[in-house]
Design an enzyme around this catalytic site. Structure first.
Site, PDB file in Angstrom:
ATOM      1  N   ARG A   1     -16.675  -1.937  -1.867  1.00 34.81           N
ATOM      2  CA  ARG A   1     -15.930  -0.726  -2.227  1.00 34.81           C
ATOM      3  C   ARG A   1     -16.805   0.515  -2.213  1.00 34.81           C
ATOM      4  NH1 ARG A   1     -14.331  -4.911  -4.640  1.00 34.81           N
ATOM      5  NH2 ARG A   1     -12.271  -5.663  -4.097  1.00 34.81           N
TER       6      ARG A   1
ATOM      7  N   PHE B   1     -22.419  -0.397  -1.196  1.00 35.81           N
ATOM      8  CA  PHE B   1     -23.524  -0.628  -0.274  1.00 35.81           C
ATOM      9  C   PHE B   1     -23.702   0.512   0.737  1.00 35.81           C
ATOM     10  CE2 PHE B   1     -22.686  -5.083  -1.617  1.00 35.81           C
ATOM     11  CZ  PHE B   1     -23.918  -5.285  -2.223  1.00 35.81           C
TER      12      PHE B   1
ATOM     13  N   HIS C   1       0.127 -12.089   1.585  1.00 39.40           N
ATOM     14  CA  HIS C   1      -0.907 -11.321   0.897  1.00 39.40           C
ATOM     15  C   HIS C   1      -1.557 -12.096  -0.244  1.00 39.40           C
ATOM     16  CE1 HIS C   1      -1.942  -6.798   0.034  1.00 39.40           C
ATOM     17  NE2 HIS C   1      -3.005  -7.572  -0.001  1.00 39.40           N
TER      18      HIS C   1
ATOM     19  N   TYR D   1       0.851  -1.190   0.000  1.00 39.54           N
ATOM     20  CA  TYR D   1       0.000   0.000   0.000  1.00 39.54           C
ATOM     21  C   TYR D   1       0.887   1.241   0.000  1.00 39.54           C
ATOM     22  CZ  TYR D   1      -3.628  -3.309   1.526  1.00 39.54           C
ATOM     23  OH  TYR D   1      -4.493  -4.375   1.633  1.00 39.54           O
TER      24      TYR D   1
ATOM     25  N   GLY E   1     -24.788   3.379  -2.894  1.00 34.20           N
ATOM     26  CA  GLY E   1     -25.303   2.944  -4.185  1.00 34.20           C
ATOM     27  C   GLY E   1     -24.513   3.500  -5.352  1.00 34.20           C
TER      28      GLY E   1
END
Length: 339
Positions: A206, A209, A123, A60, A212
């Site tokens: 992502r 939810f 990972h 990351y 929308g």
């Protein structure tokens, strides 16, 4: 009152019932966020909400997210947080050879500024190196006190069994949400049989939810979701998937919660061995996610939520990145390595 505490796996690791995915604070989700703001957000998660299970990885940034998390926890009692990080994804591909496992661990320890890593994941599985070899080196890191517990991410059921035979696996990280449920067939039952904790990432699809199809309207141009890495969010699919969000919205209104909280609560109700790690860079979202812990659902409501988002009707494939390319790829047999 903070987030409840749970045992993650059967090896002794105790964490908050909900974790915090820190990836988006440094990488992939558009412009890198101001460091001071993200440190403050982590402090609020830990001190105000009791969310002490922090998830990062060396890829990351790369590296910048571990440095950020390290700065954030430097002013906290080390025992008050549980830090999970990962190794294995490089610019040249996936690596699980012993030398790289050790090199990665030492690098993560330095960037995080800690003496030990609470939970150290592979990972992605290296399809060139038997899982026994990789986990054998992870076992040495545990014996040396550099790592407390080990985990796997996106591993097949067979590799989980093989790894667990070398050294107890504490947790398996995987994508699990209302619209990604293939893990329920084989991986989840295997984890439960072996007493391994389950750590779902992207539990809110992502962000889908949470709000929308509006999720795509506010994303910066360099957000990886904006450039086609998640087919389900692309125009040809998101309009169809919006119907499922609308059903959740209607149901959440009757429960006096948000759609995102309902989706998270559904996942949290799958068992005490499930610890989702929703990520965010905003205090409002952090507080809303934590609020999902207070949403109670009956068996009938859980079934109704699943019926509202039928997996066979989801439009679009899972994301087009390493997670998809390497999903459940198996490592080679140990015998071939030894020949």
């Amino acid at each position: 009152m903070g987030a409840p505490r749970v045992k993650l796996g059967s090896q002794g690791l105790e964490v908050s019932q909900q974790g915090l995915g820190c990836m988006g604070m440094s990488a992939f989700y558009g412009t890198r966020k101001p460091e001071s703001e993200m440190i403050d957000l982590i402090h609020k998660a830990v001190n105000d909400l009791g969310i002490t299970f922090l998830d990062t990885a060396d890829v990351y940034g790369p590296h910048t997210n571990e440095i950020l998390v390290g700065k954030a926890i430097s002013s906290l009692r080390r025992e008050s947080v549980q830090v999970a990080t990962k190794f294995g994804i490089t610019s040249q591909g996936i690596r699980g050879d012993p030398a790289y496992v050790r090199e990665s661990c030492l690098g993560s320890l330095e960037r995080l500024g800690v003496d030990y890593i609470d939970l150290y994941y592979q990972h992605r599985v290296d399809t060139r190196v038997p899982i026994e070899i990789t986990v054998g080196e992870m076992k040495k890191l545990v014996e040396e006190g550099k790592v407390k517990y080990i985990g796997l991410s996106e591993a097949s059921a067979s590799d989980i069994r093989r790894a667990h035979a070398v050294h107890p696996v504490t947790a398996v990280q995987l994508e699990w949400s209302l619209w990604t449920r293939d893990v329920e067939e084989d991986v989840i039952p295997t984890c439960r049989e072996l007493g391994i904790g389950i750590v779902p990432y992207s539990p809110l699809g992502r962000g889908f939810f949470s709000i929308g199809k509006k999720i795509m309207e506010d994303l910066p141009a360099n957000d990886f979701r904006k450039v086609g890495n998640d087919p389900r969010l692309m125009p040809e699919h998101i309009e169809k998937n919006a119907a499922f969000y609308n059903k959740l919205l209607e149901m959440s209104t009757s429960k006096n919660c948000s759609p995102g909280q309902l989706a998270l609560a559904w996942l949290q109700h799958q068992g005490r061995d499930v610890v989702p790690i929703p990520g965010t860079t905003k205090l409002k979202n952090l507080q809303e996610n934590a609020g999902a812990l207070a949403v109670e659902l009956s068996e009938q409501e859980l079934r109704a939520i699943e019926d509202a988002v039928p997996i066979v009707s989801i439009s679009g494939e899972r994301k087009k990145d390493m997670s998809l390319t390497w999903r459940f790829a198996s490592s080679p047999p140990l015998e071939k390595w030894e020949q």
